[in-house]
Design an enzyme around this catalytic site. Structure first.
Site, short mmCIF file in Angstrom:
data_model
loop_
_atom_site.label_atom_id
_atom_site.label_comp_id
_atom_site.label_asym_id
_atom_site.label_seq_id
_atom_site.Cartn_x
_atom_site.Cartn_y
_atom_site.Cartn_z
N ARG A 178 27.47 25.83 57.08
CA ARG A 178 28.75 26.55 57.08
C ARG A 178 29.80 25.74 56.32
O ARG A 178 30.60 26.28 55.56
CB ARG A 178 29.22 26.81 58.52
CG ARG A 178 28.54 28.00 59.16
CD ARG A 178 28.91 28.13 60.63
NE ARG A 178 28.24 27.15 61.45
CZ ARG A 178 28.81 26.43 62.41
NH1 ARG A 178 30.09 26.58 62.69
NH2 ARG A 178 28.12 25.54 63.10
N HIS A 202 26.16 24.51 70.55
CA HIS A 202 26.27 24.57 69.08
C HIS A 202 26.10 26.04 68.68
O HIS A 202 25.21 26.72 69.20
CB HIS A 202 25.17 23.70 68.48
CG HIS A 202 25.31 23.43 67.01
ND1 HIS A 202 25.24 24.43 66.06
CD2 HIS A 202 25.49 22.28 66.32
CE1 HIS A 202 25.39 23.89 64.85
NE2 HIS A 202 25.54 22.58 64.99
C1 SIN Z 1 26.35 17.23 65.08
O1 SIN Z 1 25.83 17.55 66.16
O2 SIN Z 1 27.29 16.43 65.01
C2 SIN Z 1 25.91 17.84 63.79
C3 SIN Z 1 24.81 18.77 64.01
C4 SIN Z 1 24.69 19.69 62.85
O3 SIN Z 1 24.06 19.32 61.87
O4 SIN Z 1 25.22 20.80 62.93
#
Ligand code: SIN
Ligand code: FAD
Length: 477
Positions: free
Chosen positions: A275, A252
């Site tokens: 974002r 991430h």
């Molecule tokens: C996700 O992992 O699908 C979302 C995580 C986030 O809030 O960026």
């Protein structure tokens, strides 16, 4: 007179969203459910989910003016990348993605209508062509809202029981089928339970020294949004289940670097919704360098191409996440928490570094003129900050972020009925009788990259299928 043996329960391993969804459907089908979780509290990683759950064609999307959303399948395939294009995939990726995306509206409706979860706010996350990630308008983050609503509903049913601090250590098998589980509780004594098993034990992004180091040794030292926890995949290997895409690990782009503990290997996630609702990323030189709404693999790669630092033993990149007042307001509940944790600060534009002010002005001009972004960003969320002197006394929200190990796309092979698969003699895969799986433990849906919001969705969709199928096996027995 003959007395009937009591019906076996459906056994659910794991109390995250996949397990809770399975339990809900198994109860609806008339089964009793025994849920076991080794953690002292229920909810797994699901309870931490911060951006929301995807749904295509929902009334909430329609209220944003999106009359039709028929691009979720193609967005998911594009995001899955080369894995999807494999000539002989070990699982039927097309069928799994078709189920995931076509059942997304009913999954959101199920949570909103039957369980009264507020999912009325919809954001556009990276790689999605339109806004489709649903969360609530209040203070409770989506994961906690969904998990607590489901737990309340399950606990109100006398056919349901949940045991925490109950570590499943073996899948019991005989005649090639799974027959139940063996588990340990605090007394250290082994207990056995017979019945069909739904395995919903989550992924291995927290298993840094186990599966993660086996499949992705190159990620050593990169911090994680997952607390350390050993994976339970070995229990599935022991019944000869097969696995797919195990080296597809999601980085991430944005975990917060906490100024009070910058070298921590565990990072709070800076939700992608920040974002999506308008936030931008800036390099150490104060410049935007990537379309912030690209898929996670692309944004993370762009950050990781910048110079990195090593703090204690943690490898990190330290870019700035900046939200204008419009984006801060649209994410008030997130921002309130991050401000309280000291992960985000509010600053007047005039107090930012000159190169950052220049980038803010350039971006604000682009948004106000609805111009063409040289980096390709097309959706600007709720950004409303004007360019130039008019913005100098406005407050923006800023934090430092770094890429983080977040999610494991790979996992156990399964089919459209959520049956776990193993190799069959002569080639191909065959279901293991008595065993279903759902959630992050499974592999094959997301390929090389998962879209934000699609994990909660897969838990709800395939969890419900697994629970219904496991319950059906009892009536057919
Ligand atoms: C996700 O992992 O699908 C979302 C995580 C986030 O809030 O960026
Ligand atoms: P989990 O929720 O992790 O639950 C698995 C459970 O199984 C755990 O409670 C564990 O204790 C138990 N368990 C494991 N092994 C055993 C065993 N041997 N015996 C008994 N119990 C066992 N996804 C989204 O779609 N949207 C988001 O907004 C989002 N935000 C996220 C934010 C954060 C900070 C994180 C970490 C993830 C986020 N994700 C999000 C990803 C998503 O939350 C998870 O991938 C998903 O919730 C996994 O659900 P699950 O039910 O498969 O597993």
């Amino acid at each position: 007179m003959t007395t009937q043996a009591p019906k076996k329960p459906v056994i659910v391993v794991g109390s995250g969203l996949a397990g809770l969804s399975a339990a809900h459907e198994a109860l609806r089908a008339g089964a009793t459910v025994r849920m076991l979780d080794r953690a002292p509290k229920p909810g797994g990683n699901s309870i931490k989910a911060s951006s929301g759950i995807n749904g295509a064609g929902t009334r909430f999307q329609q209220s944003l003016g999106i009359a039709k959303d028929d691009s979720f399948y193609s967005d998911t395939v594009r995001s899955a990348g080369a894995r999807f294009a494999e000539s002989s995939p070990p699982v039927d990726r097309k069928a799994l993605i078709e189920i995931l995306t076509s059942q997304s509206e009913s999954a959101v409706n199920w949570l909103a209508d039957e369980l009264n979860v507020d999912l009325s706010v919809v954001a556009q996350l990276g790689g999605h062509s339109v806004p489709r990630t649903h969360r609530g308008g209040g203070k409770l983050p989506p994961g906690a809202a969904i998990v607590s609503a489901l737990l309340d509903a399950l606990k109100a049913n006398s056919n349901f029981s949940l045991e925490n601090s109950a570590d499943v250590v073996e899948l019991l098998s005989g005649d090639g089928a799974v027959k139940g589980v063996s588990y340990q509780v605090a007394d250290g004594q082994p207990h056995e339970l017979e019945g069909p098993v739904v395995f919903a034990a989550g992924g291995f992004a927290g298993d840094a020294h186990g599966l993660l180091s086996k499949y992705r040794p190159d990620l050593a030292g990169i911090p994680s949004t997952n607390e350390a926890r050993p994976a339970s995949h070995g229990l599935l290997s022991a019944v000869r289940a097969s696995f797919v895409d195990m080296d597809s690990v999601q980085i991430h782009p944005t975990g917060f670097v906490d100024p009070k503990d910058p070298g921590s290997a565990y990072k709070f996630l800076a939700a992608e919704a920040l974002r999506g609702e308008g936030g931008i990323l800036l390099s150490a030189e104060g410049k935007r360098f990537i379309n912030e709404l690209q898929t996670r693999d692309v944004v993370s790669a762009a950050i990781m191409a910048l110079p990195h630092t090593t703090v204690e033993k943690t490898r990190q990149w330290e870019v700035t996440l900046l939200l204008d007042p419009g984006a801060c307001e649209a994410t008030t509940s997130h921002i309130g928490f991050y401000l309280w944790k000291g992960l985000v600060q509010k600053k007047k534009v005039r107090d930012l570094a000159p190169e950052v002010i220049a980038s803010v002005d350039k971006y604000a001009t682009l948004v106000s003129e609805n111009g063409e972004d040289e980096l390709g960003r097309k959706a600007f969320g709720h950004w409303k900050l004007p360019p130039g002197e008019a913005n100098r006394d406005e407050e923006v929200c800023v934090g430092t972020v770094t890429p983080v190990v977040h999610f494991t796309m790979g996992g156990v092979t399964f089919d459209s009925q959520a049956r776990v698969l193993r190799p069959k003699e002569g080639g191909g895969l065959v279901p293991i009788p008595g065993l279903w799986a759902a959630g992050e433990i499974t592999g094959g849906i997301h390929g090389a990259n998962r879209l934000g919001g699609s994990s909660l969705l897969e838990c709800a969709v395939f969890g419900r299928i697994a629970g219904a199928e496991a319950a059906k096996s009892l009536t057919n027995a």
